[in-house]
Write an enzyme that holds these catalytic residues in place. Sequence first.
Site, PDB file in Angstrom:
ATOM      1  N   SER A 137      44.240  40.568  42.567  1.00  0.00           N
ATOM      2  CA  SER A 137      45.112  39.494  42.114  1.00  0.00           C
ATOM      3  C   SER A 137      46.548  39.824  42.516  1.00  0.00           C
ATOM      4  O   SER A 137      46.893  40.990  42.731  1.00  0.00           O
ATOM      5  CB  SER A 137      45.025  39.369  40.587  1.00  0.00           C
ATOM      6  OG  SER A 137      45.978  38.458  40.080  1.00  0.00           O
ATOM      7  N   TYR A 150      45.074  42.580  31.860  1.00  0.00           N
ATOM      8  CA  TYR A 150      44.595  42.057  33.129  1.00  0.00           C
ATOM      9  C   TYR A 150      45.324  42.720  34.291  1.00  0.00           C
ATOM     10  O   TYR A 150      44.692  43.155  35.266  1.00  0.00           O
ATOM     11  CB  TYR A 150      44.779  40.544  33.184  1.00  0.00           C
ATOM     12  CG  TYR A 150      44.211  39.915  34.435  1.00  0.00           C
ATOM     13  CD1 TYR A 150      42.847  39.705  34.567  1.00  0.00           C
ATOM     14  CD2 TYR A 150      45.040  39.535  35.487  1.00  0.00           C
ATOM     15  CE1 TYR A 150      42.307  39.132  35.717  1.00  0.00           C
ATOM     16  CE2 TYR A 150      44.520  38.966  36.641  1.00  0.00           C
ATOM     17  CZ  TYR A 150      43.156  38.764  36.750  1.00  0.00           C
ATOM     18  OH  TYR A 150      42.630  38.204  37.892  1.00  0.00           O
ATOM     19  N   LYS A 154      43.681  45.133  37.298  1.00  0.00           N
ATOM     20  CA  LYS A 154      43.726  44.834  38.728  1.00  0.00           C
ATOM     21  C   LYS A 154      44.518  45.886  39.502  1.00  0.00           C
ATOM     22  O   LYS A 154      44.195  46.186  40.654  1.00  0.00           O
ATOM     23  CB  LYS A 154      44.282  43.426  38.945  1.00  0.00           C
ATOM     24  CG  LYS A 154      43.369  42.317  38.436  1.00  0.00           C
ATOM     25  CD  LYS A 154      41.989  42.376  39.079  1.00  0.00           C
ATOM     26  CE  LYS A 154      41.102  41.221  38.660  1.00  0.00           C
ATOM     27  NZ  LYS A 154      39.760  41.277  39.293  1.00  0.00           N
TER      28      LYS A 154
END
Length: 235
Positions: A137, A150, A154
């Site tokens: 991402s 998150y 990533k």
Amino acid sequence: MNKLVVITGVTRGLGREMVERFHEAGWTVAGCGRSEKEVQRLRQQFGDQHHFSVVDVSVMEQVEKWAEETKAAVGVPDLLINNASIINRNSPVIGLAANEFSRVMDINVNGVFYVIRAFLPFMVQRAKGGVVVNISSYWGRYGEAFLSPYCASKFAIEGLTQSLAAELPEGMAAVTLDPGGSIDTSMLRSCSPEDVDTAPNPVEWSHVAVPYIISLGPKDNGKSLTCPPVRKRTN
């Protein structure tokens, strides 16, 4: 010659549309997801053309069993795509419960490790090359407020992939792939609803992303890649 792609998280969003595009390209798909209902729908739609399983990638024993069953049913993958992931509710770091952070890491990081650990030995043993694509991402390269679990997951995938790439035998590749900006998925609607109106949908994304993924090879080993631009269609 028919090729095999293994994809995690195929019951919705980007994973679901990648199934369609790989099917159209003539690949065999072995996919997994946590929703028994959605996996059954995939089986009904595609019949015996592909191989779909109910798997929670955060449970190592389930992943190992899935890898063995996949090898027995359809063979060793030419392409392994770690797509399954979740996102936390928007929250500052100090407002997060420990279990919220752990759940994101369990799926987004541990799950990727378990899948690689289960499938990669088969790919290396076969000695015919192979590519591992770990979906990353923009938020795996730049931090974002209120999305620390998150982002951390990533960022971890970026580091894991670079290490893996340095270990692979010649002729193989491991890369990370940023989908290339906001895509209209349930994840985006949860964390950044203000971007939904201008974001392309997963169908539009998959028509650009899958040919790009298919083109990847040993020359790309270790790279942090970004999907080519996807234009949102207007009526």
